[in-house]
Design a protein around this motif. Sequence first.
Motif, short mmCIF file in Angstrom:
data_model
loop_
_atom_site.label_atom_id
_atom_site.label_comp_id
_atom_site.label_asym_id
_atom_site.label_seq_id
_atom_site.Cartn_x
_atom_site.Cartn_y
_atom_site.Cartn_z
N ASN A 79 7.99 -14.86 25.49
CA ASN A 79 9.38 -14.40 25.61
C ASN A 79 9.93 -13.96 24.27
OD1 ASN A 79 10.40 -16.95 24.37
ND2 ASN A 79 9.60 -17.81 26.26
N GLY A 80 9.04 -13.65 23.34
CA GLY A 80 9.44 -13.17 22.02
C GLY A 80 8.19 -12.84 21.24
N LEU A 81 8.39 -12.51 19.95
CA LEU A 81 7.23 -12.14 19.13
C LEU A 81 7.18 -12.99 17.87
CD1 LEU A 81 7.62 -8.29 19.62
CD2 LEU A 81 5.74 -9.68 20.50
N SER A 82 7.74 -14.18 17.94
CA SER A 82 7.80 -15.03 16.75
C SER A 82 6.47 -15.74 16.51
CB SER A 82 8.91 -16.08 16.94
OG SER A 82 8.67 -17.20 16.11
N THR A 83 5.93 -15.57 15.33
CA THR A 83 4.68 -16.25 14.96
C THR A 83 4.91 -17.76 14.86
OG1 THR A 83 4.10 -14.28 13.73
CG2 THR A 83 2.77 -16.23 13.29
N ARG A 84 6.10 -18.14 14.38
CA ARG A 84 6.39 -19.59 14.27
C ARG A 84 6.38 -20.23 15.66
NH1 ARG A 84 9.36 -17.31 10.32
NH2 ARG A 84 8.84 -18.06 8.23
N ALA A 85 6.99 -19.55 16.62
CA ALA A 85 7.01 -20.11 17.98
C ALA A 85 5.59 -20.20 18.53
CB ALA A 85 7.88 -19.25 18.89
N TRP A 86 4.76 -19.20 18.22
CA TRP A 86 3.39 -19.20 18.69
C TRP A 86 2.61 -20.37 18.06
CZ3 TRP A 86 0.21 -18.20 22.31
CH2 TRP A 86 -1.15 -18.28 22.07
N ASN A 87 2.78 -20.52 16.72
CA ASN A 87 2.08 -21.61 16.02
C ASN A 87 2.49 -22.97 16.61
OD1 ASN A 87 0.87 -19.76 14.38
ND2 ASN A 87 2.28 -20.05 12.65
N GLU A 88 3.76 -23.09 16.94
CA GLU A 88 4.25 -24.35 17.51
C GLU A 88 3.58 -24.61 18.86
OE1 GLU A 88 8.32 -24.34 18.77
OE2 GLU A 88 8.50 -26.51 18.63
N LEU A 89 3.46 -23.56 19.68
CA LEU A 89 2.83 -23.73 20.99
C LEU A 89 1.37 -24.16 20.83
CD1 LEU A 89 3.02 -23.44 24.11
CD2 LEU A 89 2.23 -21.09 23.83
N VAL A 90 0.68 -23.50 19.91
CA VAL A 90 -0.74 -23.84 19.69
C VAL A 90 -0.85 -25.32 19.29
CG1 VAL A 90 -2.77 -23.39 18.23
CG2 VAL A 90 -1.39 -21.47 19.12
N ARG A 91 0.05 -25.75 18.43
CA ARG A 91 0.05 -27.16 18.00
C ARG A 91 0.33 -28.08 19.20
NH1 ARG A 91 4.01 -30.25 16.67
NH2 ARG A 91 5.55 -28.61 16.41
N LEU A 92 1.27 -27.68 20.04
CA LEU A 92 1.63 -28.51 21.20
C LEU A 92 0.48 -28.59 22.23
CD1 LEU A 92 5.30 -27.30 21.71
CD2 LEU A 92 4.61 -29.61 21.05
N LEU A 93 -0.39 -27.58 22.20
CA LEU A 93 -1.49 -27.57 23.19
C LEU A 93 -2.74 -28.29 22.68
CD1 LEU A 93 -1.23 -23.91 24.58
CD2 LEU A 93 -0.62 -26.03 25.75
N GLU A 94 -2.74 -28.64 21.39
CA GLU A 94 -3.92 -29.30 20.82
C GLU A 94 -4.27 -30.57 21.58
OE1 GLU A 94 -3.46 -29.94 16.58
OE2 GLU A 94 -3.52 -27.75 16.33
N GLY A 95 -5.53 -30.65 22.03
CA GLY A 95 -6.02 -31.84 22.71
C GLY A 95 -5.46 -32.02 24.12
N LYS A 96 -4.73 -31.03 24.62
CA LYS A 96 -4.11 -31.15 25.93
C LYS A 96 -4.86 -30.30 26.96
CE LYS A 96 -0.41 -33.52 24.65
NZ LYS A 96 0.78 -32.92 24.09
N ASP A 97 -4.94 -30.80 28.19
CA ASP A 97 -5.40 -29.96 29.29
C ASP A 97 -4.24 -29.09 29.73
OD1 ASP A 97 -8.10 -30.65 29.74
OD2 ASP A 97 -7.45 -32.59 30.56
N PHE A 98 -4.51 -27.80 29.88
CA PHE A 98 -3.39 -26.93 30.28
C PHE A 98 -3.81 -25.84 31.25
CE2 PHE A 98 -3.97 -23.02 27.68
CZ PHE A 98 -4.94 -23.44 26.79
N SER A 99 -2.81 -25.33 31.96
CA SER A 99 -2.98 -24.19 32.86
C SER A 99 -1.90 -23.18 32.49
CB SER A 99 -2.79 -24.60 34.31
OG SER A 99 -3.69 -25.61 34.66
N ILE A 100 -2.11 -21.93 32.91
CA ILE A 100 -1.10 -20.92 32.59
C ILE A 100 -0.71 -20.11 33.84
CG2 ILE A 100 -1.91 -20.68 30.20
CD1 ILE A 100 -3.21 -18.00 30.94
N ALA A 101 0.53 -19.64 33.83
CA ALA A 101 0.98 -18.65 34.82
C ALA A 101 1.48 -17.45 34.04
CB ALA A 101 2.08 -19.21 35.69
N ILE A 102 0.95 -16.28 34.38
CA ILE A 102 1.40 -15.05 33.72
C ILE A 102 2.35 -14.36 34.70
CG2 ILE A 102 0.65 -12.91 32.62
CD1 ILE A 102 -2.28 -14.38 33.00
N ILE A 103 3.59 -14.15 34.25
CA ILE A 103 4.58 -13.51 35.13
C ILE A 103 4.98 -12.17 34.51
CG2 ILE A 103 6.77 -13.78 36.33
CD1 ILE A 103 6.66 -16.76 35.86
N SER A 104 4.63 -11.10 35.20
CA SER A 104 5.08 -9.78 34.75
C SER A 104 4.97 -8.83 35.93
CB SER A 104 4.22 -9.28 33.58
OG SER A 104 4.64 -7.99 33.20
N LYS A 105 6.09 -8.23 36.28
CA LYS A 105 6.06 -7.33 37.43
C LYS A 105 5.29 -6.06 37.07
CE LYS A 105 8.73 -5.33 41.06
NZ LYS A 105 9.97 -4.73 41.48
#
Length: 434
Positions: free
Chosen positions: A114-140
């Motif tokens: 929902n943006g192009l911030s590298t800081r937000a991306w780095n934060e997400l990568v950190r939050l996903l470390e060691g976690k099992d995750f799934s994704i939903a891609i929403i785009s019409k």
Amino acid sequence: MIKVDISNVWGDISLPDLLAVEKEVFAAHQTLTERTGPGNDFLGWLDLPVEEPTDEIIRIRAAAERIRESSDVFVVIGIGGSYLGPRAAIELLQGCNHNIGKGKGNPQIFFAGNGLSTRAWNELVRLLEGKDFSIAIISKSGTTTEPAIATRALRWMLERKYGTDGARKRTYAITDPCKGALRQMAEEEGWETFVIPPDVGGRYSVLTAVGLLPMAVAGIDPMDVMAGAVEAKKAYDLRSFENPVWLYAGIRNLLYRKGKAIELFESFEPGFKMLGGWWQQLFGESEGKDGKGIFPVTAEFTADLHSLGQMIQQGERNIFETMVRFDPPEKQYVVGSDAKNLDGLNYLAGKTLDFVDEKAYLGTLAAHVDGGVPVITMDVGELNEKKLGELFYFLELSCGVSAYMLGVNPFNQPGVEFYKRNMFQLLGKPGYEA
Ligand code: PA5
């Protein structure tokens, strides 16, 4: 029904003013429901409320269950109408801090793309470390840059972690049923897909899988939300000023004509912030065109009374407010008594926090009205799944009626393309050369 109280707008509008627009509101409502106005090929949202679970909703529930069982985190990729609705729903019902303490069984939900911030991306990568995750891609369209970049990166992260087959099972796409890059990608990769109907625009899509899948993963049953939307569809079809849709659409247009070009949509609930963001997009993209439109701004009280309060009270008199109220929660907090009373708060001892909040609301209302700001009050009632569905439908309908009164097409957004064209040119995207 949601109650719209207009008793605090009479300083700017008279009863004859309101009665004079009755025919206009009727015509706008009729244009919408008879599907005769501009953008009428994007009215599929009118029929989204369903009384019985559709096959799509049954699949949404099943997918949500799998995601809940297999994931610590669910990442929802999307922007604009493909992002704001689900986040608004989850935060309004579960609070802004809903992710704290969650994990497998009841996963955390993060939003990406929902943006192009590298800081937000780095934060997400950190939050996903060691976690099992799934994704939903929403785009019409399947071609929006922000979610496309996030998709590419998260897909690869999934593939590295789970292999091609494992990644496939953890990827869901919500997109157009037939066309677009995301549809093609989903079919080639074998992802489970859900549909954004071609006649439903992004900002009107919260009652499709766009909103319902993330809500279901958060533990919100889609049919509970639908129950409210179904009721709203029936109740708000009324053709008179007893219909709160008419009052809201009529009054905001009258205020606009009297020079009130900014609407503050606010609540005393912090969890309301993203709902305000969703409303902001709904009304902003629907009405802001042809040199017209009320500028939509959302605010959270009492916090923003300490930032925007001065401007509201004594700044330029070009604003009006819509205050959204909810019934108090069952569990109450009572202010305690302190022997020393150094903070001077003992006069509130024994009173609930909600009592204080109510007085803050009444005090704010009186102050702003005295300051020359018309205030519409929207009383939603109990805050629950059903009411949320009703609120979404009520606001979408109000927006359509209001935009037709304004004389614009509520269902296009040609202006959004301008920044994209410049950005693509600057990025050197093929086909966008100077
Ligand atoms: O309301 C809209 O139509 C827009 O906000 C879109 O939802 C937003 O631009 C995202 O588009 P898409 O779903 O095609 O990626």
